[in-house]
Scaffold this motif. Structure first.
Motif, mmCIF file in Angstrom:
data_model
loop_
_atom_site.group_PDB
_atom_site.id
_atom_site.type_symbol
_atom_site.label_atom_id
_atom_site.label_comp_id
_atom_site.label_asym_id
_atom_site.label_seq_id
_atom_site.Cartn_x
_atom_site.Cartn_y
_atom_site.Cartn_z
ATOM 1 N N CYS A 67 -0.363 -32.709 30.320
ATOM 2 C CA CYS A 67 0.688 -31.723 30.065
ATOM 3 C C CYS A 67 0.868 -30.846 31.298
ATOM 4 O O CYS A 67 0.050 -29.957 31.567
ATOM 5 C CB CYS A 67 0.323 -30.861 28.854
ATOM 6 S SG CYS A 67 1.531 -29.565 28.499
ATOM 7 N N SER A 68 1.933 -31.101 32.045
ATOM 8 C CA SER A 68 2.176 -30.330 33.272
ATOM 9 C C SER A 68 2.672 -28.919 32.959
ATOM 10 O O SER A 68 2.504 -28.010 33.765
ATOM 11 C CB SER A 68 3.198 -31.055 34.156
ATOM 12 O OG SER A 68 4.406 -31.280 33.456
ATOM 13 N N CYS A 69 3.246 -28.717 31.791
ATOM 14 C CA CYS A 69 3.746 -27.384 31.430
ATOM 15 C C CYS A 69 2.609 -26.374 31.308
ATOM 16 O O CYS A 69 2.733 -25.222 31.707
ATOM 17 C CB CYS A 69 4.523 -27.443 30.117
ATOM 18 S SG CYS A 69 6.035 -28.426 30.187
ATOM 19 N N GLY A 92 1.862 -30.233 25.023
ATOM 20 C CA GLY A 92 2.999 -30.763 24.284
ATOM 21 C C GLY A 92 3.928 -29.692 23.762
ATOM 22 O O GLY A 92 4.981 -29.997 23.202
ATOM 23 N N CYS A 119 7.939 -28.940 27.391
ATOM 24 C CA CYS A 119 9.083 -29.865 27.399
ATOM 25 C C CYS A 119 8.918 -31.001 26.399
ATOM 26 O O CYS A 119 9.896 -31.651 26.023
ATOM 27 C CB CYS A 119 9.285 -30.418 28.805
ATOM 28 S SG CYS A 119 7.951 -31.520 29.369
ATOM 29 N N GLY A 120 7.677 -31.282 25.990
ATOM 30 C CA GLY A 120 7.438 -32.326 24.996
ATOM 31 C C GLY A 120 7.346 -33.729 25.551
ATOM 32 O O GLY A 120 7.142 -34.684 24.798
ATOM 33 N N SER A 121 7.466 -33.889 26.865
ATOM 34 C CA SER A 121 7.458 -35.234 27.440
ATOM 35 C C SER A 121 6.089 -35.912 27.350
ATOM 36 O O SER A 121 5.986 -37.133 27.510
ATOM 37 C CB SER A 121 7.904 -35.169 28.908
ATOM 38 O OG SER A 121 7.004 -34.392 29.683
ATOM 39 N N CYS A 122 5.037 -35.140 27.090
ATOM 40 C CA CYS A 122 3.685 -35.709 27.055
ATOM 41 C C CYS A 122 3.234 -36.066 25.639
ATOM 42 O O CYS A 122 2.097 -36.525 25.455
ATOM 43 C CB CYS A 122 2.684 -34.733 27.674
ATOM 44 S SG CYS A 122 2.602 -33.136 26.823
ATOM 45 N N THR A 145 3.898 -38.471 23.620
ATOM 46 C CA THR A 145 3.522 -39.877 23.440
ATOM 47 C C THR A 145 2.134 -40.138 24.019
ATOM 48 O O THR A 145 1.312 -40.853 23.412
ATOM 49 C CB THR A 145 4.548 -40.802 24.125
ATOM 50 O OG1 THR A 145 5.839 -40.588 23.548
ATOM 51 C CG2 THR A 145 4.153 -42.262 23.948
ATOM 52 N N LYS A 146 1.850 -39.550 25.168
ATOM 53 C CA LYS A 146 0.528 -39.705 25.783
ATOM 54 C C LYS A 146 -0.553 -39.075 24.913
ATOM 55 O O LYS A 146 -1.657 -39.603 24.799
ATOM 56 C CB LYS A 146 0.526 -39.080 27.170
ATOM 57 C CG LYS A 146 1.416 -39.781 28.187
ATOM 58 C CD LYS A 146 1.360 -39.086 29.538
ATOM 59 C CE LYS A 146 2.265 -39.764 30.546
ATOM 60 N NZ LYS A 146 2.248 -39.059 31.865
#
Length: 306
Positions: A145-147, A177, A180-183, A185-186
């Motif tokens: 999670c980069s955020c 998560g 942005c929520g892009s993680c 799935t990971k």
């Protein structure tokens, strides 16, 4: 509106132990500080511990928190819980213990209790002069999670310790998560991996894997029958060689297994470890805690002269 318990609201409206513990050069007493979180991410906690050097006992604890109701209440609860404990006893305080002390927290606010546990660990390891990475590799994993700067190692840890089963729960506990929520799935993939690991371990235990088979497979786990002395020695040596010595060698030290008497493990500290003022911390944290985690909670490590 969050459904807070009376205890949470009590410690929010009337926080206990809020403030700073200043270093006063009082004989036999030291102050330790641990800091976690980030104001930019919404929560930050600085924990101060006043420690009696001879006994390792926490005489006082105070906190400074930037955050919500749960963050302030969790921080206040933590300071109340650890006063009077030794540092080793305090290290056993988990985020679950903090939440239970408060009578529970809304699941979306569980990250506040996790922040308290992490600040406590940071303060104790700073006091003992041991890098937190020697105990916890959270920051050395792959960034997921980069955020919020959360690694896969930290996610795995919180999933295992709290039996989490969904990405939403992970977000509630460590915020991963929640940006942005892009993680997400990971995170789901990590949860599946952990569930598979737990299932495999349970299956092996139910099938009665022998201690020798565990040693041969390179796994470190509790066997279904007691370890023999030979197996115990081999397992202790394995932990020392693979997990402890690399950390000590990186700092100019080393350790050698000298003898084992029951649950007492005698070692020889070498190099920088032999003359280091924090050699006691090295024994208890870098060595004893790992052997207890991997082999038996009854193990006691002692240093002997070569």
């Amino acid at each position: 509106m969050w459904d807070y318990t009376d205890k949470v609201l009590e410690l929010f409206y009337d926080p206990k132990n809020q403030g700073v513990i200043e270093e006063t050069s009082e004989p036999g007493v030291k102050v330790a500080t641990g800091e976690v979180g980030s104001i930019s991410c919404g929560d930050a906690l600085r924990l101060h511990l006043k420690v009696e050097v001879e006994s390792d006992k926490i005489l006082d604890a105070r906190f400074q928190t930037f955050g919500c109701t749960s963050a302030i209440a969790s921080s206040s609860a933590l300071t109340e819980m650890v006063k009077g404990l030794t540092l080793d006893e305090a290290l056993k305080v988990s985020n679950k213990d903090i939440a239970n002390y408060l009578g529970g927290l809304p699941e979306a606010k569980m990250h506040c209790s996790v922040m308290g546990q992490e600040a406590l660990e940071a303060a104790i390891y700073n006091y003992r002069g041991i890098p937190l990475a020697a105990h916890d590799d959270d920051d050395e994993g792959v960034l997921i999670c980069s955020c919020f700067g959360i690694t896969d190692t930290k996610i795995r840890r919180v999933v295992k310790e709290n039996n989490l089963t969904t990405a939403e729960q992970v977000t509630n506990y460590v915020k991963a998560g929640g940006g942005c929520g892009s993680c997400l799935t990971k995170i789901d993939d990590i949860i599946k991996d952990v569930e598979q690991e737990v299932a495999t371990t349970t299956k092996n235990a139910n099938n009665g894997i022998k201690s020798a088979e565990i040693l041969n497979s390179g796994q470190i786990a509790t066997a279904t029958r007691p370890l023999t002395n030979v197996q115990k020695i081999a397992l202790i040596q394995k932990v020392l060689d693979e997990e402890v010595r690399p950390v000590l060698i990186a700092d100019g030290g080393d350790v050698e297994l000298y003898d084992i008497e029951g649950n007492t493990v005698k070692v020889i500290l070498k190099g920088a470890c032999d003359s280091c003022p924090s050699s006691t911390a090295t024994l208890k944290i870098a060595i004893e805690s790992r052997l207890r985690d991997r082999i038996s909670k009854d193990i006691v490590v002692q240093a002997v002269e070569p």
